[in-house]
Design an enzyme around this catalytic site. Structure first.
Site, PDB file in Angstrom:
ATOM      1  CB  ILE A  53      -1.011   0.070   1.183  1.00 49.26           C
ATOM      2  CG1 ILE A  53      -0.312  -0.186   2.516  1.00 49.26           C
ATOM      3  CG2 ILE A  53      -2.191  -0.855   0.957  1.00 49.26           C
ATOM      4  CD1 ILE A  53      -1.161   0.219   3.708  1.00 49.26           C
ATOM      5  CE1 TYR A 142      -2.212  -2.575  15.286  1.00 49.74           C
ATOM      6  CE2 TYR A 142      -2.974  -3.135  17.487  1.00 49.74           C
ATOM      7  CZ  TYR A 142      -3.151  -3.162  16.118  1.00 49.74           C
ATOM      8  OH  TYR A 142      -4.250  -3.768  15.579  1.00 49.74           O
TER       9      TYR A 142
END
Ligand code: UDP
Length: 326
Positions: A53, A142
């Site tokens: 991506i 995260y």
């Protein structure tokens, strides 16, 4: 109505289950994945485009070649502990990569996105059950990377009219009933697969991280939700976006927390195997408790988890881990 969905990260654990679910509902699926952590063998419900991506030109080509009605975005580095050690990799892949994807979607006028978010956006909870209005204060990179994307989606809704649903998963577990796909991370860091691998004699000796948390038995409490229930929520989110503009967020869990020791007891029960383990210190970045209030998903998405029972979730994961296909 059949839609063509680009499933970014569809070779991974949750993405492959969602692809199966979408195909089962009659939609056309194309998977885009860089296979960094995903598996070619898990792409069984649509063609695979091997791409990253973060590769702007590759994404332009993908969107120029086909018309997609929506994107589901599962591409992410997703390990709390690793994110503490390698934060730049998390911001690069999860934030910068998503920005490239969003820009490519905008150029191609693809206006619907279902995004994999996480309970890690909340940090240390201030109340036993976490609903969507709970403050977001992630304690690891995260969670911070996923929260940043949620913010980008809100901004994209008002600036460009992007419709999105961010689904905040609590702890995904389990496998399809037929065990044709399942959880296969390398290295594996999650509790249930590690316990099952240890039970099967195929993994490392089991280590449990921390018995001095402020919880009922000193170990971390988590809300385990079946991966097929998460997959079903993606389909519901897709239908929701057809009639709801804006950026939406839903918490997905069963609303019941189990401690690490309770999970170990359930794994012993399901597998009938002895399960030796040893204690290690706390793992950096782990909040003591994460349990979802998912009333909003139930009301607005019409989502009803079908596998709320922990032993049933572990049994479905055990069918996979006893004989993993990849
Ligand atoms: N955990 C553990 N041993 C393992 C893996 C995980 O004790 O081999 C603990 C971890 O510290 C946390 C809980 O199990 O308290 C759930 O961790 P997991 O990695 O499965 O999911 P997370 O909540 O980090 O997304």
């Amino acid at each position: 109505m059949t839609h063509h969905i680009l499933v970014c990260g569809g070779a991974g654990y949750i993405g492959s289950h969602a692809a199966r679910w979408l195909a089962g509902a009659g939609h056309r699926v194309t998977v885009l994945d860089n296979l960094s952590t995903g598996h070619r063998e898990a792409v069984r419900w649509g063609e695979l485009i091997e791409a990253d991506i973060r590769d702007r030109e590759a994404l332009r080509r993908v969107f120029a070649a086909q018309r997609y009605d929506a994107v589901m975005h599962f591409c992410a580095l997703s390990l709390v502990g690793e994110s503490m050690a390698r934060p730049y990799a998390y911001y690069d892949n999860n934030v910068a990569g998503t920005l490239v994807l969003l820009e490519a979607m905008r150029e191609a006028a693809v206006e619907r996105l279902v995004f994999s978010s996480t309970a890690a956006v909340f940090g240390v909870p201030q109340q036993p059950l976490i609903d969507e209005d709970h403050p977001t204060a992630p304690i690891n990179p995260y969670g911070a990377s996923k929260l940043m994307v949620e913010r980008m989606l809100a901004d994209a809704a008002s600036a460009y009219g992007l419709r999105s649903v961010a689904l905040r998963y609590f702890n995904a577990a389990g496998a399809t009933p037929s065990a044709e796909i399942g959880e296969a991370h390398q290295p594996e860091t999650h509790l249930i697969p590690n316990a099952l691998r240890a039970a099967a004699g195929s993994g490392d000796p089991l280590r449990l991280f921390g018995n001095d948390y402020p919880t009922r038995d000193g170990t971390c409490v988590r809300d385990y939700v079946h991966v097929d229930d998460l997959a079903a929520a993606h389909l519901a989110a897709l239908e929701y976006l057809a009639v709801h503009p804006g950026a939406h967020r839903f918490n997905l869990g069963n609303g019941e927390g189990f401690s690490v020791l309770e999970v170990i007891a359930a794994v012993r029960e399901v597998t009938g195997r002895d399960l030796p383990f040893h204690w290690e210190p706390r793992r950096a970045g782990d909040p003591p408790t994460l349990v979802a209030a998912s009333a909003r998903a139930r009301q607005e998405l019409g989502w009803t988890p079908r596998h709320a029972d922990l032993a049933g979730i572990i049994a479905s994961a055990w069918r996979w881990h006893a004989q993993p296909r990849f």
